[in-house]
Design a protein around this motif. Structure first.
Motif, PDB file in Angstrom:
ATOM      1  N   MET A  67       0.845  -1.193   0.000  1.00 34.68           N
ATOM      2  CA  MET A  67       0.000   0.000   0.000  1.00 34.68           C
ATOM      3  C   MET A  67       0.886   1.250   0.000  1.00 34.68           C
ATOM      4  SD  MET A  67      -2.924   0.900   2.774  1.00 34.68           S
ATOM      5  CE  MET A  67      -3.019   2.533   3.416  1.00 34.68           C
ATOM      6  N   THR A  68       0.577   2.166  -0.919  1.00 38.87           N
ATOM      7  CA  THR A  68       1.358   3.395  -1.034  1.00 38.87           C
ATOM      8  C   THR A  68       0.834   4.438  -0.057  1.00 38.87           C
ATOM      9  OG1 THR A  68       1.647   2.942  -3.385  1.00 38.87           O
ATOM     10  CG2 THR A  68       2.166   5.173  -2.610  1.00 38.87           C
ATOM     11  N   ILE A  69       1.750   5.007   0.718  1.00 42.19           N
ATOM     12  CA  ILE A  69       1.372   5.991   1.743  1.00 42.19           C
ATOM     13  C   ILE A  69       2.017   7.334   1.402  1.00 42.19           C
ATOM     14  CG2 ILE A  69       1.505   6.584   4.184  1.00 42.19           C
ATOM     15  CD1 ILE A  69       1.660   3.591   4.783  1.00 42.19           C
ATOM     16  N   PRO A  70       1.230   8.414   1.344  1.00 41.97           N
ATOM     17  CA  PRO A  70       1.817   9.731   1.039  1.00 41.97           C
ATOM     18  C   PRO A  70       2.703  10.213   2.177  1.00 41.97           C
ATOM     19  CG  PRO A  70      -0.490   9.968   1.656  1.00 41.97           C
ATOM     20  CD  PRO A  70      -0.227   8.500   1.535  1.00 41.97           C
ATOM     21  N   ILE A  71       3.796  10.878   1.807  1.00 43.59           N
ATOM     22  CA  ILE A  71       4.685  11.430   2.825  1.00 43.59           C
ATOM     23  C   ILE A  71       4.394  12.911   3.073  1.00 43.59           C
ATOM     24  CG2 ILE A  71       6.523   9.781   2.356  1.00 43.59           C
ATOM     25  CD1 ILE A  71       7.931  11.987   0.754  1.00 43.59           C
ATOM     26  N   ARG A  72       3.559  13.504   2.239  1.00 42.76           N
ATOM     27  CA  ARG A  72       3.165  14.912   2.415  1.00 42.76           C
ATOM     28  C   ARG A  72       1.741  15.085   1.906  1.00 42.76           C
ATOM     29  NH1 ARG A  72       6.456  19.303   3.490  1.00 42.76           N
ATOM     30  NH2 ARG A  72       5.172  21.131   3.910  1.00 42.76           N
ATOM     31  N   MET A  73       0.924  15.817   2.639  1.00 45.69           N
ATOM     32  CA  MET A  73      -0.449  16.075   2.216  1.00 45.69           C
ATOM     33  C   MET A  73      -0.667  17.570   2.077  1.00 45.69           C
ATOM     34  SD  MET A  73      -2.410  13.227   4.525  1.00 45.69           S
ATOM     35  CE  MET A  73      -1.227  13.359   5.859  1.00 45.69           C
ATOM     36  N   LEU A  74      -1.303  17.977   0.974  1.00 45.78           N
ATOM     37  CA  LEU A  74      -1.540  19.380   0.668  1.00 45.78           C
ATOM     38  C   LEU A  74      -3.004  19.586   0.314  1.00 45.78           C
ATOM     39  CD1 LEU A  74       1.508  19.917  -1.715  1.00 45.78           C
ATOM     40  CD2 LEU A  74       1.369  20.700   0.648  1.00 45.78           C
ATOM     41  N   ASP A  75      -3.547  20.702   0.712  1.00 38.84           N
ATOM     42  CA  ASP A  75      -4.897  21.086   0.303  1.00 38.84           C
ATOM     43  C   ASP A  75      -4.773  22.150  -0.780  1.00 38.84           C
ATOM     44  OD1 ASP A  75      -6.288  19.424   2.093  1.00 38.84           O
ATOM     45  OD2 ASP A  75      -5.974  20.854   3.730  1.00 38.84           O
ATOM     46  N   VAL A  76      -5.148  21.805  -1.992  1.00 38.22           N
ATOM     47  CA  VAL A  76      -5.048  22.727  -3.133  1.00 38.22           C
ATOM     48  C   VAL A  76      -6.398  23.423  -3.311  1.00 38.22           C
ATOM     49  CG1 VAL A  76      -4.547  22.963  -5.581  1.00 38.22           C
ATOM     50  CG2 VAL A  76      -3.348  21.232  -4.215  1.00 38.22           C
ATOM     51  N   LYS A  77      -6.412  24.726  -3.200  1.00 36.18           N
ATOM     52  CA  LYS A  77      -7.640  25.512  -3.279  1.00 36.18           C
ATOM     53  C   LYS A  77      -7.868  25.986  -4.717  1.00 36.18           C
ATOM     54  CE  LYS A  77      -8.245  25.353   1.207  1.00 36.18           C
ATOM     55  NZ  LYS A  77      -9.328  24.554   1.796  1.00 36.18           N
TER      56      LYS A  77
END
Length: 854
Positions: free
Chosen positions: A1-11
């Motif tokens: 399972m691929t896990i993100p190392i960074r999460m961003l909220d793009v508006k």
């Protein structure tokens, strides 16, 4: 399972011409403004429905090309400018300084609630309690009252309901994505999220907070789903009313204790705290602890201040509906907290017990709130009476009518539920500003000016929309269950747009008796399938996941509606929510409510239906006990209460069928040459005229402000003056009174030795009172009288203050009064002594009373 190392909220990048969409999307004001709602709907109607009317997600999911197209659309820009101007006008208005009475500085009220229903796109509510809380905050916004909401940010909210083939309820828990909802994380000046910590059984749990804008009002939502927390702690704010008793106490510690700490961390210092139900009652403990730490008050002084600045509303008429915790569970979580408050855990437990000395009694959140609130109320007149009976043991020596629990009848935020067509009539014939003044009786008198043809056609369009909505929902329900093409096609043929339509939508708790109308299926079938005067019923509602009896009621309804003879006349809509609620109350002709009196605390769904022209038919329980008049709707029974529930159900079901057959159906189908049911329309108008100006949350919130919030804030401000001088004086007086109360005695009562007298004749009462180390100004001595029933019990009461006229020995005072009876009858008299509390509203809250003995 691929896990993100960074999460961003793009508006989304909004073009300059439509930049104001950003501000509009981040305020739920659109929920009760049709022009703003239609603006978002016009951007992409299908996507608007798909996102559950969520403007933030709508903007995120529109392609940049679509946003650019809207920016180039002159008609859309004109619509946007119009909405923005109205929004700016609304937001720019400031509270009237007169609102704050004698106080020179404005103050705010914190409103703590475990659930809050404000919009479909913010599913953090389960039912009536949450919708009421949302309506409370919306009306506070319209009235420009500085009320601040505080609740929990549930990651999964309340469950979504779906039914399997046999009609049994199942539950699913979809996750809320806060970043695409109309809420923003609250940050400090450095841009970092504001956090507070709470010790839960040795674990430091971090809490962050989200802000939701409700017009001019703010709602703050506490959230434990932080990476720094353990998995168990992150799940505290996962589900509304989910988990076991331990999960419930953890949630309520976060709401009450965490809520007060978060307000402080955000720099908000409310003058008054309103606890909406007992879930948030731990807030009182935290306020006491805080006052001891920051103001140097003693425990008793802090209690006096918290009590006088706290408001508590109870919403349940049965003990089973109140959160109780085993003493060991409370010890586990609050032992250390008790020490920080300066008392033992056993004393703390006593605050939550009807009998503080009963160590086996569970800890009640409602009892805690009642003991630490000066201002307590039920949510209807009848519920106030029921609540005084239920909690009388707290003040065992005080007569029921004197108990410090009053009532403020609930209401509804009419602009949130009235149909667009009906709102347009109100704009035209009542006043363009009716929406901000819905409790004005004079305005609602103008309902008669709406032509019968116009109001009836608008009502019929509501029914047509309801039938179309029901067919669409039913088809989707059946498709999810794997129904055949034939069954799916049948969904398009259920109901009739011209038939009398009855609505029943509420929580499926057994006491609400959804089954009452099913008692005689053959008779019901004759009513519904009458060839010339047909009728139809639409049901909706959820049972609690652990309520097997409620689930069985739903199953019974669904299976009954699947009968070949009834399936075109009865429908159950799954997953009851605000969207279904609005559509039903806007389209039904009759709103049916069949609770078992007196178990309905208020019941506000009928108020929403009335505002749309529906007629209410109900048992005389909750709000209908005070709202019903002949010609405004129908009453099932006369307010009787029964011990034999089977007998009651049989009797009241037959009364229900009689009303339908002999009154409701005939009046509905009594038409003039123009097809208008004039008598029915007359009842619609009379109902709206009499009920709408009373049963709305503008009236309700104004009542809370005038009766509770303002006096509470004034009293709190007085306590703070001269370095808490009056508070410390009051606390010492209370301690002196409590210490010496047992020394008070009524030594000798003298009443005229006659058994008869005439109305108006004076009757002398005297008594010698031993006060010990107290003085006459410390107590209130009264002659207490009233009519007697055949068993010589008081059925009403009056009091006459007695005056200390002279001393009658060491520490003994002679008291006297003259009574003049205003009415004839069989009366009884006695003498009562109570504390002469400096705050009249606190007099009976101390629970101290001494009665004369024969």
């Amino acid at each position: 399972m691929t896990i993100p190392i960074r999460m961003l909220d793009v508006k989304p990048k909004l073009p300059r011409e439509v930049q104001s969409l950003g501000a509009l999307s981040e305020n739920l004001w659109f929920v009760w403004n049709y022009d703003a709602e239609s603006l978002f709907r016009s951007m992409n109607a299908d996507l608007w429905e798909e996102t559950r009317e969520n403007p933030v997600e709508l903007l995120c999911r529109l392609r940049q090309e679509e946003l650019k197209g809207l920016a180039e659309d002159q008609g859309f820009r004109a619509h946007l400018d119009r909405v923005k101007r109205e929004f700016d006008r609304y937001m720019s208005e400031r509270p009237d300084p007169k609102l704050f009475g004698p106080l020179e500085e404005p103050f705010s009220v914190a409103y703590l609630t475990a659930e809050c229903g404000v919009a479909d796109c913010l599913p953090i509510y389960s039912g009536g309690l949450g919708i009421l809380a949302g309506d409370h905050l919306k009306s506070a916004s319209d009235l420009n009252y500085p009320v601040i909401g505080l609740s929990l940010a549930y990651q999964k909210g309340y469950f979504r309901q779906y039914l399997i083939q046999d009609g049994w309820q199942m539950e699913s828990y979809p996750m809320n994505q806060f970043s695409t909802m109309p809420m923003t994380l609250v940050r400090n000046a450095e841009g970092l999220p504001i956090n507070v910590s709470i010790d839960l059984k040795g674990e430091e749990v971090k809490v962050q907070v989200w802000q939701v804008n409700l017009g001019r009002t703010k709602l703050f939502l506490l959230d434990t789903n932080l990476k720094e927390n353990s998995a168990a702690a992150r799940g505290i704010t996962s589900e509304l009313y989910g988990g076991d008793r331990e999960m419930r106490i953890r949630q309520e510690i976060i709401l009450g204790i965490g809520g007060v700490r978060m307000l402080r961390a955000m720099g908000i210092s409310p003058a008054v705290v309103h606890m909406n139900e007992g879930h948030s009652a731990f807030a009182a403990f935290e306020r006491i602890r805080e006052l001891r730490e920051t103001a140097g008050l003693t425990f008793n002084e802090a209690v006096e201040y918290v009590r006088v600045t706290s408001v508590f509303t109870t919403h349940t008429p049965v003990p089973a509906g109140i959160d109780n915790f085993h003493p060991d569970l409370v010890r586990t979580y609050l032992d250390g907290f008790a020490r920080a408050m300066g008392l033992s855990i056993n004393v703390l437990l006593g605050f939550g017990r009807l009998d503080p000395r009963n160590k086996d009694e569970e800890f009640s959140m409602a009892v805690l709130a009642l003991r630490l609130s000066n201002w307590s109320n039920g949510v209807s007149r009848l519920h106030g009476t029921v609540s005084r009976k239920m909690f009388q043991k707290i003040w065992s020596r005080t007569p029921e009518e004197d108990l410090p629990i009053s009532h403020v009848t609930n209401g509804v935020h009419i602009p949130s539920f009235v149909s667009k067509g009906m709102a347009e009539h109100f704009d035209r014939y009542l006043s363009p500003r009716w929406i901000e003044d819905p409790d004005n009786v004079k305005i609602w008198e103008r309902v008669d000016k709406i032509p019968d043809t116009e109001i009836w056609r608008t009502h019929e369009r509501g029914r047509e929309r309801l039938v179309a909505f029901t067919r669409s929902r039913l088809r989707k329900q059946l498709a999810k269950r794997g129904a055949s093409d034939r069954e799916l096609a049948f969904a398009d043929d259920v109901l009739n747009t011209e038939s009398l339509t009855i609505g029943f939508a509420r929580r499926f708790a057994p006491y609400k008796r959804a089954h009452l109308i099913l008692k005689d299926i053959a008779r019901l079938e004759r009513i519904l399938t009458n060839a010339s005067r047909p009728a139809q019923i639409i049901f909706a509602g959820k049972a609690h996941p652990q309520d097997e009896q409620g689930k069985d009621l739903i199953k019974q309804l669904v299976q009954t509606s699947n009968r070949e003879t009834l399936r075109r006349h009865m429908v159950f809509l799954e997953d009851y929510d605000l969207d279904i609620s609005r559509t039903m109350v806007q389209g039904c002709d009759v709103w049916l409510n069949t609770p078992r009196r007196p178990f309905e605390a208020c019941g506000t769904s009928g108020m929403k239906a009335v505002a749309n022209g529906a007629l209410h038919m109900s048992v005389l329980d909750g709000w209908w006990d005070e709202g019903y008049e002949r010609g405004l709707g129908w009453a099932i029974g006369n307010g009787e209460e029964y011990q034999d529930y089977n007998f009651q159900d049989d009797l009241e079901s037959r009364a229900l069928y009689d009303i339908l057959e002999k009154e409701v159906v005939p009046i509905f189908y009594e038409r003039g040459a123009d097809g208008i049911p004039r008598r029915w329309v007359g009842m619609m108008k009379a109902s709206m005229h009499k009920l709408c100006p009373i049963f709305n949350t503008h009236r309700m919130v104004s009542e809370y402000w005038e009766r509770f919030y303002l006096p509470s804030a004034v009293r709190g401000a007085e306590f703070k003056e001269k370095e808490w001088g009056s508070l410390k004086k009051l606390s010492k007086w209370r301690e002196k009174l409590m210490y010496n109360w047992s020394n008070i005695a009524i030594k000798n009562i003298r009443m005229e030795d006659i058994t008869e007298l005439e109305v108006g004749d004076p009757y002398l009462v005297e008594a010698d009172i031993l006060l010990g180390d107290l003085f006459p100004e410390d107590v209130m001595v009264e002659a207490y009288g009233g009519r007697l029933d055949p068993s010589d019990n008081f059925i009403d009461r009056f009091t006459q203050l007695m005056q200390a006229i002279e001393t009658a020995g060491e520490k003994i005072y002679k008291y006297r009064c003259s009574i003049s009876f205003k009415d004839a009858g069989h009366f009884g008299l006695t003498i009562r002594i109570t504390p002469n509390h400096p705050n009249p509203e606190s007099r009976h809250a101390m629970g101290l009373a001494i009665w004369g003995q024969a």
